[in-house]
Write a protein that holds these residues in place. Structure first.
Motif, PDB file in Angstrom:
ATOM      1  N   LEU A  43     112.963  59.648   1.421  1.00  0.00           N
ATOM      2  CA  LEU A  43     114.038  60.312   1.803  1.00  0.00           C
ATOM      3  C   LEU A  43     114.745  61.048   0.720  1.00  0.00           C
ATOM      4  CD1 LEU A  43     115.981  57.660   4.169  1.00  0.00           C
ATOM      5  CD2 LEU A  43     114.535  59.638   4.810  1.00  0.00           C
ATOM      6  N   LEU A  44     114.699  60.570  -0.557  1.00  0.00           N
ATOM      7  CA  LEU A  44     115.330  61.308  -1.719  1.00  0.00           C
ATOM      8  C   LEU A  44     114.287  62.414  -2.093  1.00  0.00           C
ATOM      9  CD1 LEU A  44     117.468  61.253  -4.108  1.00  0.00           C
ATOM     10  CD2 LEU A  44     115.824  59.632  -5.511  1.00  0.00           C
ATOM     11  N   ILE A  45     113.145  62.239  -2.047  1.00  0.00           N
ATOM     12  CA  ILE A  45     112.182  63.374  -2.251  1.00  0.00           C
ATOM     13  C   ILE A  45     112.351  64.438  -1.175  1.00  0.00           C
ATOM     14  CG2 ILE A  45     109.786  64.096  -2.212  1.00  0.00           C
ATOM     15  CD1 ILE A  45     109.312  61.325  -3.451  1.00  0.00           C
ATOM     16  N   ALA A  46     112.517  64.154  -0.075  1.00  0.00           N
ATOM     17  CA  ALA A  46     112.696  65.073   0.883  1.00  0.00           C
ATOM     18  C   ALA A  46     114.029  65.826   0.894  1.00  0.00           C
ATOM     19  CB  ALA A  46     112.787  64.466   2.574  1.00  0.00           C
ATOM     20  N   ILE A  47     115.117  65.239   0.451  1.00  0.00           N
ATOM     21  CA  ILE A  47     116.338  65.705   0.286  1.00  0.00           C
ATOM     22  C   ILE A  47     116.344  66.526  -1.108  1.00  0.00           C
ATOM     23  CG2 ILE A  47     118.864  65.264  -0.329  1.00  0.00           C
ATOM     24  CD1 ILE A  47     118.890  62.748   1.286  1.00  0.00           C
ATOM     25  N   LEU A  48     115.687  66.176  -2.069  1.00  0.00           N
ATOM     26  CA  LEU A  48     115.733  67.075  -3.146  1.00  0.00           C
ATOM     27  C   LEU A  48     114.749  68.140  -3.371  1.00  0.00           C
ATOM     28  CD1 LEU A  48     116.462  64.200  -5.766  1.00  0.00           C
ATOM     29  CD2 LEU A  48     118.101  65.911  -4.749  1.00  0.00           C
ATOM     30  N   VAL A  49     113.628  68.033  -2.550  1.00  0.00           N
ATOM     31  CA  VAL A  49     112.661  68.875  -2.697  1.00  0.00           C
ATOM     32  C   VAL A  49     112.322  69.528  -1.352  1.00  0.00           C
ATOM     33  CG1 VAL A  49     110.199  68.946  -2.958  1.00  0.00           C
ATOM     34  CG2 VAL A  49     111.235  67.503  -4.327  1.00  0.00           C
ATOM     35  N   ALA A  53     113.216  73.769  -0.487  1.00  0.00           N
ATOM     36  CA  ALA A  53     112.002  74.443  -0.215  1.00  0.00           C
ATOM     37  C   ALA A  53     112.475  75.338   0.897  1.00  0.00           C
ATOM     38  CB  ALA A  53     110.916  73.663  -0.096  1.00  0.00           C
ATOM     39  N   LEU A  54     112.894  74.578   1.974  1.00  0.00           N
ATOM     40  CA  LEU A  54     113.097  75.333   3.435  1.00  0.00           C
ATOM     41  C   LEU A  54     114.210  76.356   3.278  1.00  0.00           C
ATOM     42  CD1 LEU A  54     112.698  72.297   5.600  1.00  0.00           C
ATOM     43  CD2 LEU A  54     110.969  74.087   5.383  1.00  0.00           C
ATOM     44  N   TYR A  55     115.166  75.671   2.557  1.00  0.00           N
ATOM     45  CA  TYR A  55     116.282  76.809   2.335  1.00  0.00           C
ATOM     46  C   TYR A  55     115.878  77.956   1.501  1.00  0.00           C
ATOM     47  CZ  TYR A  55     121.107  78.217   1.388  1.00  0.00           C
ATOM     48  OH  TYR A  55     122.449  78.874   1.448  1.00  0.00           O
ATOM     49  N   ILE A  57     113.078  79.474   1.482  1.00  0.00           N
ATOM     50  CA  ILE A  57     112.344  80.492   2.698  1.00  0.00           C
ATOM     51  C   ILE A  57     113.389  81.114   3.654  1.00  0.00           C
ATOM     52  CG2 ILE A  57     110.779  80.554   4.681  1.00  0.00           C
ATOM     53  CD1 ILE A  57     109.348  78.060   3.507  1.00  0.00           C
ATOM     54  N   HIS A  58     114.596  80.256   3.977  1.00  0.00           N
ATOM     55  CA  HIS A  58     115.492  80.908   4.625  1.00  0.00           C
ATOM     56  C   HIS A  58     116.341  82.143   3.915  1.00  0.00           C
ATOM     57  CE1 HIS A  58     119.187  81.621   7.106  1.00  0.00           C
ATOM     58  NE2 HIS A  58     119.780  81.023   6.318  1.00  0.00           N
ATOM     59  N   LEU A  59     116.611  81.829   2.762  1.00  0.00           N
ATOM     60  CA  LEU A  59     117.272  82.823   1.747  1.00  0.00           C
ATOM     61  C   LEU A  59     116.447  84.104   1.607  1.00  0.00           C
ATOM     62  CD1 LEU A  59     118.876  80.803  -1.258  1.00  0.00           C
ATOM     63  CD2 LEU A  59     119.946  81.978   0.774  1.00  0.00           C
ATOM     64  N   ALA A  60     115.139  83.821   1.611  1.00  0.00           N
ATOM     65  CA  ALA A  60     114.200  85.132   1.222  1.00  0.00           C
ATOM     66  C   ALA A  60     114.156  85.933   2.437  1.00  0.00           C
ATOM     67  CB  ALA A  60     112.721  84.593   0.951  1.00  0.00           C
ATOM     68  N   THR A  61     114.682  85.638   3.561  1.00  0.00           N
ATOM     69  CA  THR A  61     114.781  86.605   4.908  1.00  0.00           C
ATOM     70  C   THR A  61     116.072  87.281   4.898  1.00  0.00           C
ATOM     71  OG1 THR A  61     115.382  84.544   6.375  1.00  0.00           O
ATOM     72  CG2 THR A  61     112.838  85.023   5.623  1.00  0.00           C
ATOM     73  N   LEU A  62     116.839  87.367   3.869  1.00  0.00           N
ATOM     74  CA  LEU A  62     118.220  87.679   4.003  1.00  0.00           C
ATOM     75  C   LEU A  62     118.215  88.895   3.091  1.00  0.00           C
ATOM     76  CD1 LEU A  62     120.292  84.377   4.274  1.00  0.00           C
ATOM     77  CD2 LEU A  62     119.538  85.853   6.184  1.00  0.00           C
ATOM     78  N   ASN A  63     119.407  89.658   3.423  1.00  0.00           N
ATOM     79  CA  ASN A  63     119.684  91.046   2.301  1.00  0.00           C
ATOM     80  C   ASN A  63     120.388  90.475   1.438  1.00  0.00           C
ATOM     81  OD1 ASN A  63     122.268  90.404   3.592  1.00  0.00           O
ATOM     82  ND2 ASN A  63     122.770  92.558   3.727  1.00  0.00           N
ATOM     83  N   LYS A  64     121.018  91.276   0.390  1.00  0.00           N
ATOM     84  CA  LYS A  64     121.592  91.017  -0.854  1.00  0.00           C
ATOM     85  C   LYS A  64     123.063  90.116  -0.748  1.00  0.00           C
ATOM     86  CE  LYS A  64     122.891  92.723  -5.330  1.00  0.00           C
ATOM     87  NZ  LYS A  64     123.015  93.811  -6.377  1.00  0.00           N
ATOM     88  N   SER A  65     123.595  90.596   0.405  1.00  0.00           N
ATOM     89  CA  SER A  65     125.009  89.924   0.795  1.00  0.00           C
ATOM     90  C   SER A  65     124.741  88.541   1.587  1.00  0.00           C
ATOM     91  CB  SER A  65     125.810  90.949   1.568  1.00  0.00           C
ATOM     92  OG  SER A  65     125.232  91.294   2.765  1.00  0.00           O
ATOM     93  N   MET A  66     123.511  88.230   1.760  1.00  0.00           N
ATOM     94  CA  MET A  66     123.301  87.129   2.756  1.00  0.00           C
ATOM     95  C   MET A  66     124.065  87.146   4.005  1.00  0.00           C
ATOM     96  SD  MET A  66     122.750  84.243  -0.240  1.00  0.00           S
ATOM     97  CE  MET A  66     124.455  84.164  -0.897  1.00  0.00           C
ATOM     98  N   SER A 287     110.511  83.521  -6.719  1.00  0.00           N
ATOM     99  CA  SER A 287     110.080  82.076  -6.695  1.00  0.00           C
ATOM    100  C   SER A 287     109.182  81.549  -5.687  1.00  0.00           C
ATOM    101  CB  SER A 287     111.330  81.197  -6.715  1.00  0.00           C
ATOM    102  OG  SER A 287     112.117  81.314  -5.441  1.00  0.00           O
ATOM    103  N   LEU A 288     109.025  82.309  -4.368  1.00  0.00           N
ATOM    104  CA  LEU A 288     108.183  81.480  -3.667  1.00  0.00           C
ATOM    105  C   LEU A 288     107.005  82.096  -3.639  1.00  0.00           C
ATOM    106  CD1 LEU A 288     110.314  82.102  -0.206  1.00  0.00           C
ATOM    107  CD2 LEU A 288     109.605  79.831  -1.355  1.00  0.00           C
ATOM    108  N   PHE A 289     106.662  83.177  -4.415  1.00  0.00           N
ATOM    109  CA  PHE A 289     105.377  83.516  -4.720  1.00  0.00           C
ATOM    110  C   PHE A 289     104.280  82.612  -5.778  1.00  0.00           C
ATOM    111  CE2 PHE A 289     106.680  87.840  -3.499  1.00  0.00           C
ATOM    112  CZ  PHE A 289     105.610  88.125  -2.884  1.00  0.00           C
ATOM    113  N   MET A 290     105.054  81.702  -6.240  1.00  0.00           N
ATOM    114  CA  MET A 290     104.321  80.543  -7.001  1.00  0.00           C
ATOM    115  C   MET A 290     103.653  79.605  -6.030  1.00  0.00           C
ATOM    116  SD  MET A 290     106.741  79.323  -9.889  1.00  0.00           S
ATOM    117  CE  MET A 290     108.118  79.198  -9.215  1.00  0.00           C
TER     118      MET A 290
END
Length: 312
Positions: A43-49, A53-55, A57-66, A287-290
């Motif tokens: 659970l700790l790994i899921a929360i911290l990793v 990671a999913l967040y 991916i969500h941020l990468a689909t938003l514009n600069k002002s989010m 960062s996601l390109f890694m």
């Protein structure tokens, strides 16, 4: 008499069946207990990793002002920038070169320590592990002083031999060399300790048989040591590749990506765009390109390990 033998055989089969069922139940119960004990860590790994990671991916689909969804707009924007492809090239060059040199240095140093008498090995292991144990930020600050353009200890030493000063961090080629050098210095002990543990597991009988057949040191290394260590080498290289590819502190402290963005890696350029530039979605996209690059490397390495495991 036949009935007695039949009943005895039937009783033995029933007893064996109960033992197998009891063993299966005990193993299943132990695995359940083990899973429950490991659940907090999972659970700790899921929360911290997993959540970050999913967040990302969500941020990468938003514009600069989010505030607005742009889909793959950030990725298309990056593909059109020359700086992005320069960062891709530099990240691959940095990671691959550093891992190769760390693996080679770690291999030879491990052999050196392995051939030292047992009483002296502890001292050498402790000294050689210091670069890996010291916090990277602290050791990199020491290297920054060694590379300083005005008070460089390296340039002072070169001056004693009549050699001119070297712009360690002021010229792109030397700056890249300096960053790779510090990373190799800090990471080679990890390879050394992994290879040393692997060397101790190689049976001495194999070396004795090779020596009887007339094999020299290089032949024993190539036909005995390397095949026995191949999986450890692959796993260690994969782990180091992931850590090196995502390196941040060394580049940030030594060059901050300069000169003229010539030493930026994915992590440092994402920080510059996302945090310093205020465009967090675009930084998340960088960062996601890694992920796909490291995934391809992991697939090839792990597939080779699995193939060799099946052959064995």
């Amino acid at each position: 008499m036949a009935d007695v033998v039949f009943q005895h055989s039937r009783s033995a089969r029933a007893t064996g069946s109960r033992k197998r069922a009891g063993l299966h139940y005990a193993l299943r119960r132990k695995s359940t207990v083990a899973f429950l004990l490991a659940l907090p860590l999972i659970l700790l790994i899921a929360i911290l990793v997993l959540y970050p990671a999913l967040y990302s991916i969500h941020l990468a689909t938003l514009n600069k002002s989010m505030q607005h969804y742009v889909g793959f707009g950030n990725f298309r924007f990056l593909f059109r920038r020359d700086t992005f492809w320069m960062v891709v090239e530099q990240s691959c060059l940095f990671a691959i070169t550093a891992v190769i040199f760390k693996a080679l240095i770690g291999f030879f140093v491990a052999h050196f320590v392995h051939n030292i008498p047992a009483k002296g090995q502890r001292k050498w292991r402790g000294m050689l592990l210091v670069p890996w144990v010291v916090p990277p930020a602290m050791s990199t600050l020491a290297w920054l002083w060694l590379f300083d353009p005005s008070y460089s200890a390296f340039n002072y030493t070169l001056g004693l031999f009549g050699a001119g000063p070297i712009p360690w961090l002021g010229e792109a080629g030397w700056a890249r060399f300096s960053v790779i050098l510090v990373n190799v210095w800090a990471g080679a002990p990890f390879f050394m300790i992994m290879y040393l543990a692997s060397l101790k597991s190689v049976p001495d009988q194999l070396y004795e048989a090779a020596a009887i057949d007339g094999a020299n040191w290089w032949q024993r290394t190539w036909y005995v040591t390397l095949p026995m260590m191949r999986n450890i080498i692959a796993v260690t290289a994969l782990f180091s590749l992931i850590v090196t590819f995502a390196n941040f502190d060394i580049v940030r402290i030594l060059t901050a990506g300069g000169p003229l963005d010539q030493t930026h890696l994915f992590a440092t350029w994402a920080f510059k765009i996302g945090i310093e530039g205020g465009d967090i979605p675009l930084g998340a996209s960088v960062s996601l390109f890694m992920v796909p690059i490291l995934a391809v490397a992991a697939i090839f390495i792990l597939r080779d390990i699995s193939k060799r495991g099946n052959e064995a």
